[in-house]
Design an enzyme around this catalytic site. Structure first.
Site, PDB file in Angstrom:
ATOM      1  CG  HIS A 190      -8.822  -6.251  -0.052  1.00  0.00           C
ATOM      2  ND1 HIS A 190      -7.789  -6.935  -0.649  1.00  0.00           N
ATOM      3  CD2 HIS A 190      -9.267  -5.375  -0.976  1.00  0.00           C
ATOM      4  CE1 HIS A 190      -7.597  -6.466  -1.870  1.00  0.00           C
ATOM      5  NE2 HIS A 190      -8.466  -5.525  -2.090  1.00  0.00           N
ATOM      6  CB  CYS A 191      -8.526 -11.797   1.568  1.00  0.00           C
ATOM      7  SG  CYS A 191      -6.992 -10.919   1.964  1.00  0.00           S
ATOM      8  CB  ILE A 192     -12.723 -14.444   1.705  1.00  0.00           C
ATOM      9  CG1 ILE A 192     -11.573 -15.056   2.518  1.00  0.00           C
ATOM     10  CG2 ILE A 192     -13.667 -15.555   1.250  1.00  0.00           C
ATOM     11  CD1 ILE A 192     -11.999 -15.747   3.772  1.00  0.00           C
TER      12      ILE A 192
END
Length: 419
Positions: A260-262
């Site tokens: 979900h982050c990068i």
């Protein structure tokens, strides 16, 4: 401060937070809209990688309870919002989950409550989106009988050395008293709490963390392509550079970036820069472009390896090992395995996969089941492609038994098999 908290969203961020809070004496309500998730949690069943069934049962014994009833918010002194922040159309931030959660929370707040947003978002969201909704729906006044802060989540699924408790926690309130109240909550169960000057700084710090990773992964991905063309082992290059005790931090190439982050967070920063300043955040957009090319590049490398065997990619049997976004977890969010499989299918390859943590895998062409007979699947494949080196895989043995093998993770010793 009393010790009752509602954590909105019981996923990869909210549930570990609930675990730590409940173990430190807080009465924790886990609010989630999913009946399936709530029913499972109340029955002692976990649905995420980092929390076991035994962990959930321990939480229940500490007074934790999951609920789909928003009235639990009215019993809480602290409310923490941990909801998804995906990308919408054309890569614009989708704040619908934050807006919906803020509305629900606002309608059920009691005077004197502290509300903390943990969902990753662009700078200004806490003050310009959440705060107006919370005050409108609750009728409360910020800094009088309502306190609001932002504290970015720093969860890294599958990681064992750092978790909620020993990862420093940033807290930026809309005022000094809001910062203090939020910091007091987290200090009960987190070793190091770091007050920030405000929510925008805390929001931007989170984006900088993941943008830093995003850009450096793109750099090493491009280096991997260059090194392959120059007949240089990129993994040996990284090993050598990593011996320098200062001025270098190792990043590894791969089939793309997931989670979900990068793939998501840097776009929030880029969007806000374009929206407010009118020009692109060039490093971020270039990194996104490079990282997005990796599934296509891996497909090209598969084609090259097959060509060495006098085999066309069209009609070839391609076996993918590990389709999650990182090793040793079941999380498939934004996994680069999905665009890779779609690209291989468009080129006419026959796709199979093995993943001990993913029984069923949905790609563009349909739903596949993980192969149960590993030896047969490996033997009958024209090429085996290692995407995530789960501990269950004996990668050296597989590489030796496969007709052709491509390692995108740098796990095998023989550099001839590497990306």
């Amino acid at each position: 401060m009393n010790k009752t908290v509602t954590i909105v969203g019981q996923g990869y961020v909210g549930l570990p937070l609930a675990q730590e809070a409940s173990s430190s004496g807080w009465k924790v309500f886990g609010f989630d809209l999913s009946e399936r998730v709530v029913t499972g949690l109340n029955a002692g069943q976990s649905h995420i990688d980092d929390i076991s069934n035994a962990d959930v049962q321990s939480m229940l014994s500490n007074g934790y309870s999951a609920s789909t009833d928003p009235s639990v918010i009215s019993e809480s002194d602290v409310v923490v919002i941990c909801v998804p922040t995906p990308l919408g159309e054309a890569g614009a931030p989708d704040l619908s989950y934050i807006e919906s959660a803020s509305t629900t929370v606002g309608k059920n707040l009691k005077p004197g409550a502290t509300v903390v947003l943990e969902s990753t978002t662009y700078p200004g969201t806490t003050e310009d989106v959440c705060a107006p909704i919370l005050t409108r729906e609750s009728g409360l006044t910020v800094n009088d009988n309502l306190f609001i802060a932002f504290s970015p989540e720093r969860v890294d699924p599958g990681r064992t050395d750092f978790g909620i408790k020993n990862t420093p926690k940033l807290v930026g309130g809309v005022s000094a008293i809001s910062t203090d109240r939020a910091a007091s909550f987290y200090s009960d169960f987190i070793d190091t709490v770091v007050p920030m000057t405000g929510p925008k700084e805390a929001e931007t710090a989170k984006l900088l963390e993941n943008t830093f990773r995003h850009v450096n992964i793109a750099l090493v991905n491009e280096m991997a392509k260059v090194c392959h063309e120059l007949d240089i082992d990129i993994w040996e290059v990284i090993r050598g550079a990593s011996t320098k005790p200062f001025g270098f931090m190792p990043f590894k190439p791969g089939p793309g970036v997931g989670g979900h982050c990068i793939p998501i967070d840097p776009n929030y920063l880029s969007y806000e820069v374009r929206r407010n300043l009118g020009y692109p955040l060039r490093f971020v957009e270039l990194a996104q472009e490079i990282n997005n090319t990796m599934p296509h590049y891996v497909t090209t490398r598969i084609s090259e390896v097959l060509n060495e065997q006098a085999k066309a990619i069209k009609g070839a049997n391609v076996l993918l090992l590990g389709v999650t976004y990182k090793k040793n977890i079941a999380d498939q969010r934004e996994s680069p395995a999905i665009p890779l499989a779609d690209e291989l299918t468009r080129r006419g390859a026959n796709i199979q996969f093995i993943d001990p943590r993913v029984p069923d895998w949905k790609i563009e062409s349909g739903v596949l089941q993980s192969e149960s007979n590993w030896d047969s699947a490996i033997h009958n494949s024209d090429i085996v492609v290692l995407l995530q080196a789960h501990d269950e895989f004996d990668v050296e043995l597989i590489s030796q038994n496969a007709r052709a093998f491509l390692d995108t993770s740098g796990s095998v010793k023989d550099h001839r098999f590497r990306l």
